[in-house]
Design a protein around this motif. Structure first.
Motif, PDB file in Angstrom:
ATOM      1  N   UNK A 138      33.158   0.420  -4.544  1.00 15.81           N
ATOM      2  CA  UNK A 138      31.855   0.821  -4.019  1.00 15.81           C
ATOM      3  C   UNK A 138      31.073   1.660  -5.011  1.00 15.81           C
ATOM      4  N   UNK A 139      31.745   2.592  -5.678  1.00 18.58           N
ATOM      5  CA  UNK A 139      31.067   3.439  -6.658  1.00 18.58           C
ATOM      6  C   UNK A 139      30.619   2.619  -7.869  1.00 18.58           C
ATOM      7  N   UNK A 140      31.494   1.729  -8.332  1.00 15.80           N
ATOM      8  CA  UNK A 140      31.126   0.883  -9.457  1.00 15.80           C
ATOM      9  C   UNK A 140      29.993  -0.061  -9.107  1.00 15.80           C
ATOM     10  N   UNK A 141      30.023  -0.545  -7.881  1.00 13.54           N
ATOM     11  CA  UNK A 141      28.978  -1.485  -7.435  1.00 13.54           C
ATOM     12  C   UNK A 141      27.624  -0.791  -7.350  1.00 13.54           C
ATOM     13  N   UNK A 142      27.614   0.443  -6.871  1.00 13.81           N
ATOM     14  CA  UNK A 142      26.364   1.195  -6.799  1.00 13.81           C
ATOM     15  C   UNK A 142      25.829   1.480  -8.203  1.00 13.81           C
ATOM     16  N   UNK A 143      26.722   1.814  -9.129  1.00 11.66           N
ATOM     17  CA  UNK A 143      26.309   2.062 -10.513  1.00 11.66           C
ATOM     18  C   UNK A 143      25.718   0.799 -11.132  1.00 11.66           C
ATOM     19  N   UNK A 144      26.299  -0.363 -10.807  1.00  8.78           N
ATOM     20  CA  UNK A 144      25.781  -1.628 -11.332  1.00  8.78           C
ATOM     21  C   UNK A 144      24.365  -1.881 -10.828  1.00  8.78           C
ATOM     22  N   UNK A 145      24.116  -1.560  -9.565  1.00  8.97           N
ATOM     23  CA  UNK A 145      22.770  -1.718  -9.011  1.00  8.97           C
ATOM     24  C   UNK A 145      21.779  -0.796  -9.720  1.00  8.97           C
TER      25      UNK A 145
END
Length: 219
Positions: A138-145
């Motif tokens: 979830x944290x990595x996905x938010x950073x990707x966004x």
């Protein structure tokens, strides 16, 4: 440093490095030099973004595997009980998980889950591993966004993660989370939850059977 922090900090370092190089040049810098510097910086930023997205996608795959192991591992009996209860609940598994808490309709299942985690060390380890990997994704996905917005590649980022988002979301939504009355999906950040829910809805639309037409009215 986490994948999420690395992705965001990477862009900041590139921007800072570019600013330093520009300030160190004479005032009569030609546009061609500036253009070349920007191209080089953009290329490095794009390469770093690709590596970070690869790492985040790997986290997603690991999260899916960990959740599937949890479902079929030492605590499979409690998972089966949740599944059975979901079959008789009008809101399905979401309705069951939301009421697995003290005073909820499925307080008994909540107590069984708590007991299983306290008495079964391997189950507790698998549960925490799955929850941690979901949270990390979830944290990595938010950073990707966030990086997609900065690089103006949001659509590409969304397409890149659509499949793994849907897989993580579907698995996590069907498992209890760390907090009573929540699913493992809710262990993710709100923005990451929005991304995976959007991916699930998109796949549901794609694979939803077309409504059958009724019998034709013959004259």
């Amino acid at each position: 440093m986490t994948v999420a922090a690395a992705a965001v900090n990477g862009f900041s370092r590139f921007a800072s490095a570019l600013a330093t190089r520009i300030e160190g040049q004479p005032r009569n810098v030609t546009p061609s030099w500036f253009d070349r510097a920007m191209e080089q910086t953009n290329a490095r930023t794009a390469a770093r973004a690709e590596r970070d997205m690869d790492a985040t996608a790997q986290l997603g795959s690991e999260a899916v595997e960990a959740m599937r192991n949890l479902r079929s591992g030492p605590g499979s009996s409690i998972m089966a009980a949740i599944h059975d209860a979901a079959g008789n609940d009008p809101d399905g598994v979401r309705g069951v998980l939301s009421q697995m808490k003290p005073g909820g309709r499925y307080e008994t299942l909540h107590s069984q889950l708590t007991l299983e985690k306290s008495s079964n060390r391997e189950f507790a380890r698998q549960f925490e591993e799955a929850a941690s990997k979901v949270e990390a994704y979830g944290k990595g996905r938010e950073a990707a966004d966030q990086l997609g917005v900065q690089l103006k590649t949001s659509t590409r980022v969304e397409q890149r993660f659509a499949q793994i988002d849907a897989q993580v979301g579907a698995e996590a939504a069907a498992l209890p989370g760390r907090k009573p009355g929540q699913s493992m999906l809710e262990d993710m950040t709100e923005k990451a939850q929005e991304a995976v829910k959007k991916a699930i809805e998109l796949l549901q639309k794609i694979f939803r059977p077309a409504p059958s037409s009724g019998p034709s009215m013959s004259p």
